[in-house]
Scaffold this motif. Structure first.
Motif, PDB file in Angstrom:
ATOM      1  N   THR A 108       9.415   9.371 -12.911  1.00  0.00           N
ATOM      2  CA  THR A 108      10.702   9.041 -11.829  1.00  0.00           C
ATOM      3  C   THR A 108       9.748   9.137 -11.030  1.00  0.00           C
ATOM      4  O   THR A 108       9.770   7.769 -10.048  1.00  0.00           O
ATOM      5  CB  THR A 108      11.676  10.158 -11.251  1.00  0.00           C
ATOM      6  N   THR A 109       8.579   9.840 -10.935  1.00  0.00           N
ATOM      7  CA  THR A 109       7.222   8.827 -10.208  1.00  0.00           C
ATOM      8  C   THR A 109       6.341   7.840 -10.705  1.00  0.00           C
ATOM      9  O   THR A 109       6.348   7.330  -9.243  1.00  0.00           O
ATOM     10  CB  THR A 109       6.345  10.269  -9.851  1.00  0.00           C
ATOM     11  N   VAL A 110       6.640   7.578 -11.503  1.00  0.00           N
ATOM     12  CA  VAL A 110       5.817   6.113 -11.871  1.00  0.00           C
ATOM     13  C   VAL A 110       6.953   5.127 -12.377  1.00  0.00           C
ATOM     14  O   VAL A 110       6.353   4.445 -11.471  1.00  0.00           O
ATOM     15  CB  VAL A 110       5.244   6.315 -13.451  1.00  0.00           C
ATOM     16  N   GLY A 111       8.062   6.119 -12.151  1.00  0.00           N
ATOM     17  CA  GLY A 111       9.049   4.083 -12.017  1.00  0.00           C
ATOM     18  C   GLY A 111       8.955   3.910 -10.461  1.00  0.00           C
ATOM     19  O   GLY A 111       8.843   2.698 -10.360  1.00  0.00           O
ATOM     20  N   VAL A 112       9.552   4.951 -10.048  1.00  0.00           N
ATOM     21  CA  VAL A 112       9.643   4.253  -8.486  1.00  0.00           C
ATOM     22  C   VAL A 112       8.103   3.747  -7.751  1.00  0.00           C
ATOM     23  O   VAL A 112       7.856   2.682  -6.967  1.00  0.00           O
ATOM     24  CB  VAL A 112       9.540   5.990  -7.391  1.00  0.00           C
ATOM     25  N   GLY A 113       6.712   3.968  -8.686  1.00  0.00           N
ATOM     26  CA  GLY A 113       6.302   3.584  -7.734  1.00  0.00           C
ATOM     27  C   GLY A 113       5.798   1.813  -8.481  1.00  0.00           C
ATOM     28  O   GLY A 113       5.272   1.308  -7.718  1.00  0.00           O
ATOM     29  N   SER A 114       6.010   1.599  -9.916  1.00  0.00           N
ATOM     30  CA  SER A 114       6.412   0.693 -10.266  1.00  0.00           C
ATOM     31  C   SER A 114       6.934   0.105  -9.679  1.00  0.00           C
ATOM     32  O   SER A 114       6.672  -1.871  -9.168  1.00  0.00           O
ATOM     33  CB  SER A 114       7.022   1.195 -11.336  1.00  0.00           C
ATOM     34  N   LEU A 115       8.158   0.525  -9.195  1.00  0.00           N
ATOM     35  CA  LEU A 115       9.745  -0.256  -8.234  1.00  0.00           C
ATOM     36  C   LEU A 115       8.394  -1.403  -6.407  1.00  0.00           C
ATOM     37  O   LEU A 115       9.294  -2.041  -6.716  1.00  0.00           O
ATOM     38  CB  LEU A 115      10.728   0.081  -7.912  1.00  0.00           C
ATOM     39  N   VAL A 116       8.316   0.091  -6.325  1.00  0.00           N
ATOM     40  CA  VAL A 116       6.803  -0.054  -5.006  1.00  0.00           C
ATOM     41  C   VAL A 116       6.343  -0.795  -5.528  1.00  0.00           C
ATOM     42  O   VAL A 116       6.758  -2.403  -4.600  1.00  0.00           O
ATOM     43  CB  VAL A 116       6.885   0.752  -4.143  1.00  0.00           C
ATOM     44  N   VAL A 117       5.019  -0.609  -6.128  1.00  0.00           N
ATOM     45  CA  VAL A 117       4.355  -1.940  -6.464  1.00  0.00           C
ATOM     46  C   VAL A 117       5.183  -3.474  -6.421  1.00  0.00           C
ATOM     47  O   VAL A 117       4.472  -4.430  -6.062  1.00  0.00           O
ATOM     48  CB  VAL A 117       3.536  -2.063  -7.516  1.00  0.00           C
ATOM     49  N   GLY A 118       6.312  -3.011  -7.602  1.00  0.00           N
ATOM     50  CA  GLY A 118       6.836  -5.422  -7.674  1.00  0.00           C
ATOM     51  C   GLY A 118       6.688  -5.306  -6.738  1.00  0.00           C
ATOM     52  O   GLY A 118       7.349  -6.731  -6.421  1.00  0.00           O
ATOM     53  N   SER A 119       7.598  -4.617  -5.540  1.00  0.00           N
ATOM     54  CA  SER A 119       7.774  -5.129  -4.551  1.00  0.00           C
ATOM     55  C   SER A 119       7.138  -5.336  -3.567  1.00  0.00           C
ATOM     56  O   SER A 119       6.873  -6.914  -2.469  1.00  0.00           O
ATOM     57  CB  SER A 119       9.140  -3.954  -3.746  1.00  0.00           C
ATOM     58  N   MET A 120       6.407  -5.018  -3.559  1.00  0.00           N
ATOM     59  CA  MET A 120       4.393  -5.021  -2.764  1.00  0.00           C
ATOM     60  C   MET A 120       4.339  -6.324  -3.299  1.00  0.00           C
ATOM     61  O   MET A 120       3.994  -7.224  -2.027  1.00  0.00           O
ATOM     62  CB  MET A 120       3.956  -3.913  -3.282  1.00  0.00           C
ATOM     63  N   VAL A 121       4.102  -6.393  -4.211  1.00  0.00           N
ATOM     64  CA  VAL A 121       3.776  -7.851  -4.617  1.00  0.00           C
ATOM     65  C   VAL A 121       4.835  -9.057  -4.661  1.00  0.00           C
ATOM     66  O   VAL A 121       3.896 -10.105  -3.964  1.00  0.00           O
ATOM     67  CB  VAL A 121       3.529  -8.051  -6.616  1.00  0.00           C
ATOM     68  N   TYR A 122       6.506  -8.977  -4.541  1.00  0.00           N
ATOM     69  CA  TYR A 122       6.772 -10.194  -4.286  1.00  0.00           C
ATOM     70  C   TYR A 122       6.659 -10.144  -2.411  1.00  0.00           C
ATOM     71  O   TYR A 122       6.947 -11.302  -2.942  1.00  0.00           O
ATOM     72  CB  TYR A 122       8.238  -9.365  -4.330  1.00  0.00           C
ATOM     73  N   PHE A 123       6.643  -9.139  -1.905  1.00  0.00           N
ATOM     74  CA  PHE A 123       6.939  -9.417  -0.573  1.00  0.00           C
ATOM     75  C   PHE A 123       5.433 -10.258   0.099  1.00  0.00           C
ATOM     76  O   PHE A 123       5.530 -10.469   1.032  1.00  0.00           O
ATOM     77  CB  PHE A 123       7.456  -8.064   0.182  1.00  0.00           C
ATOM     78  N   SER A 124       3.886  -9.828  -0.860  1.00  0.00           N
ATOM     79  CA  SER A 124       2.927 -10.412  -0.137  1.00  0.00           C
ATOM     80  C   SER A 124       2.975 -11.691  -0.953  1.00  0.00           C
ATOM     81  O   SER A 124       1.697 -12.446   0.338  1.00  0.00           O
ATOM     82  CB  SER A 124       1.889  -9.540  -0.967  1.00  0.00           C
ATOM     83  N   VAL A 125       3.794 -12.179  -1.574  1.00  0.00           N
ATOM     84  CA  VAL A 125       3.682 -13.383  -1.975  1.00  0.00           C
ATOM     85  C   VAL A 125       4.597 -14.238  -0.717  1.00  0.00           C
ATOM     86  O   VAL A 125       3.838 -15.559  -0.343  1.00  0.00           O
ATOM     87  CB  VAL A 125       4.162 -13.804  -3.410  1.00  0.00           C
ATOM     88  N   GLN A 126       5.871 -13.840  -0.629  1.00  0.00           N
ATOM     89  CA  GLN A 126       7.056 -14.239   0.198  1.00  0.00           C
ATOM     90  C   GLN A 126       6.038 -14.672   1.773  1.00  0.00           C
ATOM     91  O   GLN A 126       6.209 -15.706   2.270  1.00  0.00           O
ATOM     92  CB  GLN A 126       8.001 -13.637   0.335  1.00  0.00           C
ATOM     93  N   SER A 127       4.955 -13.115   2.475  1.00  0.00           N
ATOM     94  CA  SER A 127       4.745 -14.040   3.478  1.00  0.00           C
ATOM     95  C   SER A 127       3.038 -14.675   3.652  1.00  0.00           C
ATOM     96  O   SER A 127       2.866 -14.962   4.674  1.00  0.00           O
ATOM     97  CB  SER A 127       4.608 -12.379   4.133  1.00  0.00           C
ATOM     98  N   GLY A 128       2.750 -15.004   2.305  1.00  0.00           N
ATOM     99  CA  GLY A 128       1.485 -15.111   2.201  1.00  0.00           C
ATOM    100  C   GLY A 128       0.485 -14.420   3.434  1.00  0.00           C
ATOM    101  O   GLY A 128      -0.944 -14.654   2.846  1.00  0.00           O
ATOM    102  N   ALA A 129       0.600 -12.728   3.201  1.00  0.00           N
ATOM    103  CA  ALA A 129      -0.002 -11.390   3.757  1.00  0.00           C
ATOM    104  C   ALA A 129      -0.059 -10.637   2.953  1.00  0.00           C
ATOM    105  O   ALA A 129       1.509  -9.907   2.604  1.00  0.00           O
ATOM    106  CB  ALA A 129       0.306 -10.943   5.316  1.00  0.00           C
TER     107      ALA A 129
END
Length: 110
Positions: free
Chosen positions: A44-65
């Protein structure tokens, strides 16, 4: 957003969901307290970590920062989950929580 980036984000989200599901099934199916600690602390730690990394990549691309909030969440998750599981296991050993008959004991008992 390029297609390859959407595929990468989707892989992070699907992989994280799969690990979280495996961890939840392990928490439900494993027989005693000590073996049940493996579900939330490993998969579960790896799973939630992977979900958060996916979110980080998405919002980094959307906001440009770069989105550092998710990076901090992942860091604290990977630090606190194993430490808390270790503390729970030590407390359980201290108060004498028993294992099931079909699980193995300490390696030096065999």
């Amino acid at each position: 957003m390029p297609l390859w980036l959407e595929v990468v984000i989707s892989l992070f989200l699907l992989g994280g969901s799969l690990f979280a599901l495996i961890g939840a099934i392990g928490l439900y199916r494993l027989p005693d307290f000590y073996t049940r600690l493996h579900g939330p602390t490993k998969a579960t730690t790896v799973g939630v970590g992977s979900l958060v990394v996916g979110s980080m990549v998405y919002f980094s691309v959307q906001s440009g920062a770069p989105s550092l909030h998710e990076l901090l969440i992942t860091f604290f998750l990977f630090i606190t989950a194993p430490v808390s599981a270790n503390m729970l296991a030590k407390a359980a050993m201290h108060i004498g929580v028993k294992t099931m008959d079909n699980t193995r004991g300490k390696p030096w008992d065999q």
